[in-house]
Scaffold this motif. Structure first.
Motif, PDB file in Angstrom:
ATOM      1  N   GLN A   8       0.803  -1.225   0.000  1.00  0.00           N
ATOM      2  CA  GLN A   8       0.000   0.000   0.000  1.00  0.00           C
ATOM      3  C   GLN A   8       0.842   1.285   0.000  1.00  0.00           C
ATOM      4  OE1 GLN A   8      -1.071  -2.764   2.095  1.00  0.00           O
ATOM      5  NE2 GLN A   8      -2.491  -3.185   0.416  1.00  0.00           N
ATOM      6  N   TRP A  67       1.433   3.378  -3.536  1.00  0.00           N
ATOM      7  CA  TRP A  67       0.275   4.016  -4.176  1.00  0.00           C
ATOM      8  C   TRP A  67      -0.350   5.086  -3.295  1.00  0.00           C
ATOM      9  CZ3 TRP A  67      -4.573   4.135  -2.173  1.00  0.00           C
ATOM     10  CH2 TRP A  67      -5.034   3.063  -1.385  1.00  0.00           C
ATOM     11  N   LEU A  68      -0.254   4.927  -1.988  1.00  0.00           N
ATOM     12  CA  LEU A  68      -0.770   5.968  -1.100  1.00  0.00           C
ATOM     13  C   LEU A  68       0.017   7.266  -1.279  1.00  0.00           C
ATOM     14  CD1 LEU A  68      -1.471   3.856   2.109  1.00  0.00           C
ATOM     15  CD2 LEU A  68      -3.178   5.181   0.839  1.00  0.00           C
ATOM     16  N   ASN A  74       1.623   8.117  -3.960  1.00  0.00           N
ATOM     17  CA  ASN A  74       1.252   8.598  -5.299  1.00  0.00           C
ATOM     18  C   ASN A  74      -0.131   9.240  -5.325  1.00  0.00           C
ATOM     19  OD1 ASN A  74       3.565   8.011  -6.798  1.00  0.00           O
ATOM     20  ND2 ASN A  74       3.002   5.859  -6.955  1.00  0.00           N
ATOM     21  N   SER A  75      -0.943   8.980  -4.292  1.00  0.00           N
ATOM     22  CA  SER A  75      -2.291   9.575  -4.212  1.00  0.00           C
ATOM     23  C   SER A  75      -2.266  11.003  -3.680  1.00  0.00           C
ATOM     24  CB  SER A  75      -3.189   8.717  -3.312  1.00  0.00           C
ATOM     25  OG  SER A  75      -3.321   7.418  -3.825  1.00  0.00           O
ATOM     26  N   ASN A 134      -5.369  -6.822   3.713  1.00  0.00           N
ATOM     27  CA  ASN A 134      -4.656  -5.941   2.781  1.00  0.00           C
ATOM     28  C   ASN A 134      -3.694  -6.707   1.881  1.00  0.00           C
ATOM     29  OD1 ASN A 134      -2.897  -6.360   5.110  1.00  0.00           O
ATOM     30  ND2 ASN A 134      -1.534  -4.873   4.152  1.00  0.00           N
ATOM     31  N   ASP A 165      -7.390  -2.171  -1.654  1.00  0.00           N
ATOM     32  CA  ASP A 165      -6.818  -0.899  -2.112  1.00  0.00           C
ATOM     33  C   ASP A 165      -7.893   0.001  -2.731  1.00  0.00           C
ATOM     34  OD1 ASP A 165      -4.421  -1.957  -1.275  1.00  0.00           O
ATOM     35  OD2 ASP A 165      -3.553  -2.170  -3.279  1.00  0.00           O
ATOM     36  N   ARG A 166      -8.784  -0.594  -3.495  1.00  0.00           N
ATOM     37  CA  ARG A 166      -9.844   0.187  -4.130  1.00  0.00           C
ATOM     38  C   ARG A 166     -10.754   0.832  -3.080  1.00  0.00           C
ATOM     39  NH1 ARG A 166     -11.468  -3.516  -7.562  1.00  0.00           N
ATOM     40  NH2 ARG A 166     -13.474  -4.094  -6.683  1.00  0.00           N
ATOM     41  N   HIS A 203      -8.803   3.529  -1.127  1.00  0.00           N
ATOM     42  CA  HIS A 203      -8.625   4.714  -1.971  1.00  0.00           C
ATOM     43  C   HIS A 203      -9.922   5.522  -2.058  1.00  0.00           C
ATOM     44  CE1 HIS A 203      -8.209   7.086  -5.713  1.00  0.00           C
ATOM     45  NE2 HIS A 203      -6.956   7.190  -5.328  1.00  0.00           N
ATOM     46  N   ALA A 204     -11.036   4.826  -2.231  1.00  0.00           N
ATOM     47  CA  ALA A 204     -12.337   5.515  -2.315  1.00  0.00           C
ATOM     48  C   ALA A 204     -12.643   6.253  -1.014  1.00  0.00           C
ATOM     49  CB  ALA A 204     -13.439   4.512  -2.635  1.00  0.00           C
ATOM     50  N   LEU A 230     -10.435   7.344   1.327  1.00  0.00           N
ATOM     51  CA  LEU A 230      -9.525   8.471   1.501  1.00  0.00           C
ATOM     52  C   LEU A 230      -9.892   9.622   0.565  1.00  0.00           C
ATOM     53  CD1 LEU A 230      -6.176   6.495   1.830  1.00  0.00           C
ATOM     54  CD2 LEU A 230      -7.455   7.602   3.665  1.00  0.00           C
ATOM     55  N   SER A 231     -10.343   9.294  -0.648  1.00  0.00           N
ATOM     56  CA  SER A 231     -10.722  10.324  -1.619  1.00  0.00           C
ATOM     57  C   SER A 231     -11.996  11.066  -1.205  1.00  0.00           C
ATOM     58  CB  SER A 231     -10.945   9.694  -2.995  1.00  0.00           C
ATOM     59  OG  SER A 231      -9.775   9.046  -3.449  1.00  0.00           O
TER      60      SER A 231
END
Length: 282
Positions: A50, A53-54, A56-57, A262, A270-271, A274-275, A277-278
Motif C-alpha cells: 500500500q 500508491w498511497l 502517489n495519491s 490488505n 486498495d480500491r 482509496h475511495a 480516503l478520496s
C-alpha cells in the motif's frame, strides 16, 4: 516485494524518542497525513503493497514499528501505544492524521481516537482488534493456550509462531495448505524476527489501553471497517460492533481473505481504501 520509490519521492526514515525507548519510522510524500499501523507480531513492512500508491495519491504516508516490534525498542515496562503514536506525530510535526490499522493496529487506532481525538482525522480499520473486549472464539482461545504452553520450550519460538500463523494467517476456515505458501512464509519470517529480537520484552510490561469497546459511540470521525470473510468470529464481531456503534461507520466485507485483508485481496482492499480516503474533507 520491493518497490522503486526513487521515481516519485524521497523516503525519510529515522527514530523518535518515546518513554524508555524509540520508535523507528518511514515517511514519504506530501499532503494530508496517513499513518499505517501494523498487526501484532508483525512490522511496518506488512504495508509494502500500500505504501507506494498511497504516496502517489498525494498523501504524506507514515509507517512505523510499534514498541516491541520491528526496529523499535523492546518493551521494558508498562506502556501506552496511543501515547507512543501521539509522540511520533509530535516529533514529525503532524497535527492530525488518518489512521489505517490492521488487527492490533486498529486497536491502537481506536484507542488513539478516544485518548487523543484532536489528532485523528478519520479511521480505516482492517480486521479490527478492540481494547476492552476479550477473545471468545474457541479456535482463537485454543491457539492462545498452545502459545502460552510453548513459552520456554526448546522449540517454543517455532511453535509460538506457528500458532500465530494458524490464528491470524490461515484462520479457522482453512488448512495451512490452502494459503498461498509465499505469503505464509513472508508472515512467518516477519513474526519469527519479532519473536527473536524482542524476546526479552515478553512479560516485561503490560499495555495501558483505553477500553474502547465500551466507548465506540464517542468516536466522531469518518470510519470504515474492512474484514475478511475467512477471519475468526471474534474479528467479525468486532467489525459488526464498530459498524453499528460508531456514528455513520461503514463496514466492507472482503471476500476470499482471512485476517490479513490488505495482503490477501489487495486489489479490493486498495480500491475501497482509496475511495474512502478520496471522500474525506481534509
Amino acid at each position: 516485494m520491493t518497490h522503486d520509490f526513487s521515481a516519485w519521492s524521497e523516503i525519510d526514515n529515522g527514530t523518535v524518542p518515546i518513554d524508555d525507548g524509540e520508535l523507528f519510522y518511514e515517511t514519504a510524500g506530501t499532503g494530508p497525513a496517513v499513518v499505517l499501523l501494523h498487526g501484532g507480531m508483525l512490522d511496518q513492512h506488512m504495508w509494502d503493497e500500500q505504501f507506494a500508491w498511497l504516496v502517489n495519491s498525494g498523501l504524506r504516508v507514515i509507517r512505523y514499528d510499534s514498541r516491541g516490534h520491528g526496529l523499535s525498542s523492546t518493551v521494558t515496562g508498562d506502556w501506552a501505544n496511543h501515547d507512543d503514536l501521539a509522540a511520533l506525530l509530535d516529533a514529525l510535526d503532524v497535527p492530525s492524521a488518518v489512521l489505517v490499522g490492521l488487527s492490533h493496529g486498529s486497536r491502537v487506532a481506536l484507542d488513539t481516537a478516544l485518548a487523543h481525538p484532536d489528532r485523528v482525522t478519520a479511521l480505516a480499520l482492517a480486521a479490527p482488534g478492540i481494547s476492552g473486549r476479550a477473545f471468545t472464539d474457541p479456535f482463537v482461545l485454543e491457539h492462545i493456550k498452545e502459545q502460552v504452553a510453548a513459552i520456554g520450550a526448546p522449540d517454543g519460538a517455532e511453535r509460538y509462531v506457528e500458532h500465530f500463523l494458524r490464528m491470524w494467517v490461515d484462520g479457522p476456515h482453512r488448512a495451512p495448505s490452502a494459503v498461498h505458501p509465499g505469503f505464509r512464509e513472508r508472515m512467518r519470517a516477519s513474526a519469527t524476527a519479532n519473536v527473536e529480537v524482542h524476546a526479552d520484552g515478553v512479560g516485561a510490561g503490560l499495555p495501558i489501553e483505553v477500553g474502547a469497546f465500551d466507548r465506540l459511540g464517542e468516536i466522531r470521525v469518518p470510519t470504515i471497517v474492512l474484514d475478511g470473510d475467512l477471519d475468526s468470529s471474534d474479528i467479525s464481531a468486532n467489525a459488526h460492533a464498530i459498524a453499528v456503534t460508531v456514528p455513520d461507520a461503514r463496514r466492507i466485507r472482503i471476500p476470499a481473505a482471512g485476517h490479513m485483508v490488505n495482503l490477501e485481496n489487495s486489489p479490493l482492499f486498495d480500491r475501497e481504501l482509496h475511495a474512502f480516503l478520496s471522500s474525506l474533507d481534509y
